[in-house]
Every structure is written in structure tokens, then in C-alpha cells.
Design a protein around this motif. Structure first.
Motif, PDB file in Angstrom:
ATOM      1  N   VAL A   1     -22.322  -0.605  15.279  1.00  0.00           N
ATOM      2  CA  VAL A   1     -21.653  -0.616  13.977  1.00  0.00           C
ATOM      3  C   VAL A   1     -20.206  -1.068  14.158  1.00  0.00           C
ATOM      4  CG1 VAL A   1     -20.881   0.775  12.036  1.00  0.00           C
ATOM      5  CG2 VAL A   1     -23.111   1.218  13.069  1.00  0.00           C
ATOM      6  N   GLN A   2     -19.796  -2.012  13.341  1.00  0.00           N
ATOM      7  CA  GLN A   2     -18.403  -2.464  13.343  1.00  0.00           C
ATOM      8  C   GLN A   2     -17.783  -2.146  12.002  1.00  0.00           C
ATOM      9  OE1 GLN A   2     -18.598  -6.638  14.481  1.00  0.00           O
ATOM     10  NE2 GLN A   2     -18.141  -6.065  16.586  1.00  0.00           N
ATOM     11  N   LEU A   3     -16.542  -1.714  12.039  1.00  0.00           N
ATOM     12  CA  LEU A   3     -15.836  -1.304  10.833  1.00  0.00           C
ATOM     13  C   LEU A   3     -14.534  -2.087  10.718  1.00  0.00           C
ATOM     14  CD1 LEU A   3     -16.306   2.485  11.444  1.00  0.00           C
ATOM     15  CD2 LEU A   3     -17.377   1.223   9.605  1.00  0.00           C
ATOM     16  N   GLN A   4     -14.240  -2.558   9.518  1.00  0.00           N
ATOM     17  CA  GLN A   4     -13.008  -3.289   9.260  1.00  0.00           C
ATOM     18  C   GLN A   4     -12.312  -2.649   8.074  1.00  0.00           C
ATOM     19  OE1 GLN A   4     -11.709  -5.966  11.093  1.00  0.00           O
ATOM     20  NE2 GLN A   4      -9.918  -5.468   9.855  1.00  0.00           N
ATOM     21  N   ALA A   5     -11.172  -2.030   8.356  1.00  0.00           N
ATOM     22  CA  ALA A   5     -10.420  -1.340   7.315  1.00  0.00           C
ATOM     23  C   ALA A   5      -9.215  -2.169   6.889  1.00  0.00           C
ATOM     24  CB  ALA A   5      -9.963   0.019   7.812  1.00  0.00           C
ATOM     25  N   SER A   6      -8.807  -1.972   5.647  1.00  0.00           N
ATOM     26  CA  SER A   6      -7.631  -2.666   5.119  1.00  0.00           C
ATOM     27  C   SER A   6      -7.033  -1.847   3.991  1.00  0.00           C
ATOM     28  CB  SER A   6      -8.008  -4.055   4.617  1.00  0.00           C
ATOM     29  OG  SER A   6      -8.964  -3.975   3.581  1.00  0.00           O
ATOM     30  N   GLY A   7      -5.821  -2.203   3.586  1.00  0.00           N
ATOM     31  CA  GLY A   7      -5.209  -1.598   2.415  1.00  0.00           C
ATOM     32  C   GLY A   7      -4.066  -0.654   2.671  1.00  0.00           C
ATOM     33  N   GLY A   8      -3.729  -0.385   3.909  1.00  0.00           N
ATOM     34  CA  GLY A   8      -2.603   0.491   4.187  1.00  0.00           C
ATOM     35  C   GLY A   8      -1.287  -0.172   3.820  1.00  0.00           C
ATOM     36  N   GLY A   9      -0.206   0.581   3.928  1.00  0.00           N
ATOM     37  CA  GLY A   9       1.109   0.041   3.621  1.00  0.00           C
ATOM     38  C   GLY A   9       2.123   1.138   3.423  1.00  0.00           C
ATOM     39  N   SER A  10       3.249   0.753   2.838  1.00  0.00           N
ATOM     40  CA  SER A  10       4.351   1.688   2.602  1.00  0.00           C
ATOM     41  C   SER A  10       4.617   1.811   1.112  1.00  0.00           C
ATOM     42  CB  SER A  10       5.622   1.195   3.305  1.00  0.00           C
ATOM     43  OG  SER A  10       5.440   1.145   4.701  1.00  0.00           O
ATOM     44  N   VAL A  11       4.730   3.040   0.646  1.00  0.00           N
ATOM     45  CA  VAL A  11       5.021   3.297  -0.763  1.00  0.00           C
ATOM     46  C   VAL A  11       5.996   4.460  -0.873  1.00  0.00           C
ATOM     47  CG1 VAL A  11       2.798   2.469  -1.612  1.00  0.00           C
ATOM     48  CG2 VAL A  11       3.061   4.870  -1.008  1.00  0.00           C
ATOM     49  N   GLN A  12       6.591   4.601  -2.034  1.00  0.00           N
ATOM     50  CA  GLN A  12       7.417   5.762  -2.310  1.00  0.00           C
ATOM     51  C   GLN A  12       6.560   6.891  -2.847  1.00  0.00           C
ATOM     52  OE1 GLN A  12      10.593   4.329  -4.893  1.00  0.00           O
ATOM     53  NE2 GLN A  12      11.911   4.066  -3.089  1.00  0.00           N
ATOM     54  N   ALA A  13       7.057   8.099  -2.723  1.00  0.00           N
ATOM     55  CA  ALA A  13       6.341   9.262  -3.233  1.00  0.00           C
ATOM     56  C   ALA A  13       5.989   9.057  -4.704  1.00  0.00           C
ATOM     57  CB  ALA A  13       7.184  10.519  -3.068  1.00  0.00           C
ATOM     58  N   GLY A  14       4.766   9.428  -5.038  1.00  0.00           N
ATOM     59  CA  GLY A  14       4.254   9.230  -6.382  1.00  0.00           C
ATOM     60  C   GLY A  14       3.489   7.942  -6.572  1.00  0.00           C
ATOM     61  N   GLY A  15       3.559   7.068  -5.591  1.00  0.00           N
ATOM     62  CA  GLY A  15       2.865   5.789  -5.679  1.00  0.00           C
ATOM     63  C   GLY A  15       1.395   5.887  -5.306  1.00  0.00           C
ATOM     64  N   SER A  16       0.731   4.749  -5.320  1.00  0.00           N
ATOM     65  CA  SER A  16      -0.703   4.673  -5.061  1.00  0.00           C
ATOM     66  C   SER A  16      -1.011   3.575  -4.051  1.00  0.00           C
ATOM     67  CB  SER A  16      -1.474   4.391  -6.351  1.00  0.00           C
ATOM     68  OG  SER A  16      -1.297   5.420  -7.297  1.00  0.00           O
ATOM     69  N   PHE A 100     -20.703   9.134  15.520  1.00  0.00           N
ATOM     70  CA  PHE A 100     -19.557   8.785  14.692  1.00  0.00           C
ATOM     71  C   PHE A 100     -19.040   7.418  15.143  1.00  0.00           C
ATOM     72  CE2 PHE A 100     -17.653  12.963  12.894  1.00  0.00           C
ATOM     73  CZ  PHE A 100     -18.901  13.335  12.439  1.00  0.00           C
ATOM     74  N   ASN A 101     -18.872   6.502  14.197  1.00  0.00           N
ATOM     75  CA  ASN A 101     -18.325   5.184  14.485  1.00  0.00           C
ATOM     76  C   ASN A 101     -16.991   5.054  13.735  1.00  0.00           C
ATOM     77  OD1 ASN A 101     -20.866   3.797  15.777  1.00  0.00           O
ATOM     78  ND2 ASN A 101     -21.584   4.836  13.934  1.00  0.00           N
ATOM     79  N   TRP A 102     -15.958   4.657  14.463  1.00  0.00           N
ATOM     80  CA  TRP A 102     -14.608   4.642  13.893  1.00  0.00           C
ATOM     81  C   TRP A 102     -14.072   3.231  13.736  1.00  0.00           C
ATOM     82  CZ3 TRP A 102     -12.898   9.171  12.119  1.00  0.00           C
ATOM     83  CH2 TRP A 102     -13.424  10.348  12.665  1.00  0.00           C
ATOM     84  N   GLY A 103     -13.309   3.012  12.668  1.00  0.00           N
ATOM     85  CA  GLY A 103     -12.577   1.772  12.502  1.00  0.00           C
ATOM     86  C   GLY A 103     -11.285   1.803  13.297  1.00  0.00           C
ATOM     87  N   GLN A 104     -10.505   0.730  13.183  1.00  0.00           N
ATOM     88  CA  GLN A 104      -9.332   0.570  14.038  1.00  0.00           C
ATOM     89  C   GLN A 104      -8.122   1.334  13.521  1.00  0.00           C
ATOM     90  OE1 GLN A 104     -10.183  -1.476  11.691  1.00  0.00           O
ATOM     91  NE2 GLN A 104      -8.430  -2.597  10.886  1.00  0.00           N
ATOM     92  N   GLY A 105      -8.154   1.844  12.307  1.00  0.00           N
ATOM     93  CA  GLY A 105      -7.020   2.586  11.768  1.00  0.00           C
ATOM     94  C   GLY A 105      -6.084   1.697  10.976  1.00  0.00           C
ATOM     95  N   THR A 106      -5.573   2.231   9.891  1.00  0.00           N
ATOM     96  CA  THR A 106      -4.599   1.519   9.078  1.00  0.00           C
ATOM     97  C   THR A 106      -3.471   2.483   8.721  1.00  0.00           C
ATOM     98  OG1 THR A 106      -4.319   0.135   7.098  1.00  0.00           O
ATOM     99  CG2 THR A 106      -5.850   1.986   6.901  1.00  0.00           C
ATOM    100  N   GLN A 107      -2.235   2.010   8.827  1.00  0.00           N
ATOM    101  CA  GLN A 107      -1.065   2.865   8.659  1.00  0.00           C
ATOM    102  C   GLN A 107      -0.725   3.056   7.184  1.00  0.00           C
ATOM    103  OE1 GLN A 107       0.953   4.378  11.173  1.00  0.00           O
ATOM    104  NE2 GLN A 107       1.859   5.435   9.407  1.00  0.00           N
ATOM    105  N   VAL A 108      -0.478   4.295   6.817  1.00  0.00           N
ATOM    106  CA  VAL A 108       0.025   4.630   5.483  1.00  0.00           C
ATOM    107  C   VAL A 108       1.336   5.381   5.667  1.00  0.00           C
ATOM    108  CG1 VAL A 108      -0.358   6.013   3.408  1.00  0.00           C
ATOM    109  CG2 VAL A 108      -2.254   4.730   4.425  1.00  0.00           C
ATOM    110  N   THR A 109       2.389   4.879   5.026  1.00  0.00           N
ATOM    111  CA  THR A 109       3.703   5.506   5.122  1.00  0.00           C
ATOM    112  C   THR A 109       4.214   5.783   3.713  1.00  0.00           C
ATOM    113  OG1 THR A 109       4.178   4.318   7.169  1.00  0.00           O
ATOM    114  CG2 THR A 109       6.039   5.307   6.005  1.00  0.00           C
ATOM    115  N   VAL A 110       4.535   7.038   3.457  1.00  0.00           N
ATOM    116  CA  VAL A 110       5.033   7.444   2.144  1.00  0.00           C
ATOM    117  C   VAL A 110       6.446   7.987   2.324  1.00  0.00           C
ATOM    118  CG1 VAL A 110       4.615   8.804   0.078  1.00  0.00           C
ATOM    119  CG2 VAL A 110       2.677   8.059   1.485  1.00  0.00           C
ATOM    120  N   SER A 111       7.384   7.379   1.644  1.00  0.00           N
ATOM    121  CA  SER A 111       8.778   7.808   1.751  1.00  0.00           C
ATOM    122  C   SER A 111       9.173   8.646   0.532  1.00  0.00           C
ATOM    123  CB  SER A 111       9.684   6.591   1.871  1.00  0.00           C
ATOM    124  OG  SER A 111       9.508   5.737   0.762  1.00  0.00           O
ATOM    125  N   SER A 112      10.075   9.572   0.768  1.00  0.00           N
ATOM    126  CA  SER A 112      10.495  10.470  -0.319  1.00  0.00           C
ATOM    127  C   SER A 112      11.627   9.861  -1.133  1.00  0.00           C
ATOM    128  CB  SER A 112      10.934  11.808   0.268  1.00  0.00           C
ATOM    129  OG  SER A 112      11.968  11.614   1.200  1.00  0.00           O
TER     130      SER A 112
END
Length: 112
Positions: A1-16, A100-112
Motif C-alpha cells: 500500500v502506498q499513501l500520498q498525503a497533501s494539504g498541510g500548511g501554515s494558518v493563523q488560529a481560527g483558520g481552516s 498499519f500503513n503510513w503516509g509520509q506526513g504533512t506539516q500543519v503549523t497554527v500560529s496564535s
């Protein structure tokens, strides 16, 4: 099984943000997302059953995050609303077969 994740990023608190993960392979059952905050262990965020009828959420994200899935292409999504700094971390996609098969990980950063 291969997994490809996307969509991470940086947002301010309250964002989506919306994470996506496509799994290729056979006999994929439960899919989901875990995260690893800085300096902490990996923890459950949400899981969803093969037929998308059963979901499970960590208490800390209930009412803010929504997990969904398109079965025929084995894609799992995580809609994250009202993000808070404590939601920051590396998010890992999971697809279960006989292991359990894991993807490579995507970073999510939320700033206050």
C-alpha cells in the motif's frame, strides 16, 4: 500500500485546512489520520471505516474536524476548522490492511 498525503500548511488560529490522502492497494479497511506534535508521541486524530459509516475522533478535535472518505478511490480527507496552536504537528495518513500503513506526513503549523 502506498499513501500520498497533501494539504498541510501554515494558518493563523481560527483558520481552516483540508488534508487529503490517496491510498493505492488492495483490501484497505480503516483509514484515518494521526498527528505528532513537536516533542510528543504520535496520537490519534480521527479514523473512518471502509464503508464510511463509522468515525472516531480524538476528544480534542470533536466538533472542529471532519473526516470523510471516497471508497472507490480510497481517498480520505480531514477538514480542520477553528485550528488552534495545539493542533500543530506532522499529520500522518493511515490505511489499514493486515497491518498499519503510513503516509509520509504533512506539516500543519497554527500560529496564535
Amino acid at each position: 500500500v502506498q499513501l500520498q498525503a497533501s494539504g498541510g500548511g501554515s494558518v493563523q488560529a481560527g483558520g481552516s485546512l483540508r488534508l487529503s490522502c490517496v491510498a493505492s492497494g488492495d483490501r484497505i479497511a480503516v483509514m484515518g489520520w494521526y498527528r505528532q506534535p513537536p516533542g510528543k508521541e504520535r496520537e490519534l486524530v480521527a479514523t473512518i471505516s471502509r464503508d464510511a459509516t463509522q468515525t472516531k475522533y480524538a476528544d480534542s478535535v470533536k466538533g472542529r474536524f471532519i473526516i470523510s472518505r471516497t471508497g472507490y478511490v480510497n481517498t480520505v480527507y480531514l477538514q480542520m476548522n477553528n485550528l488552534q496552536p495545539e493542533d500543530s504537528g506532522v499529520y500522518y495518513c493511515l490505511a489499514t490492511t493486515n497491518r498499519f500503513n503510513w503516509g509520509q506526513g504533512t506539516q500543519v503549523t497554527v500560529s496564535s
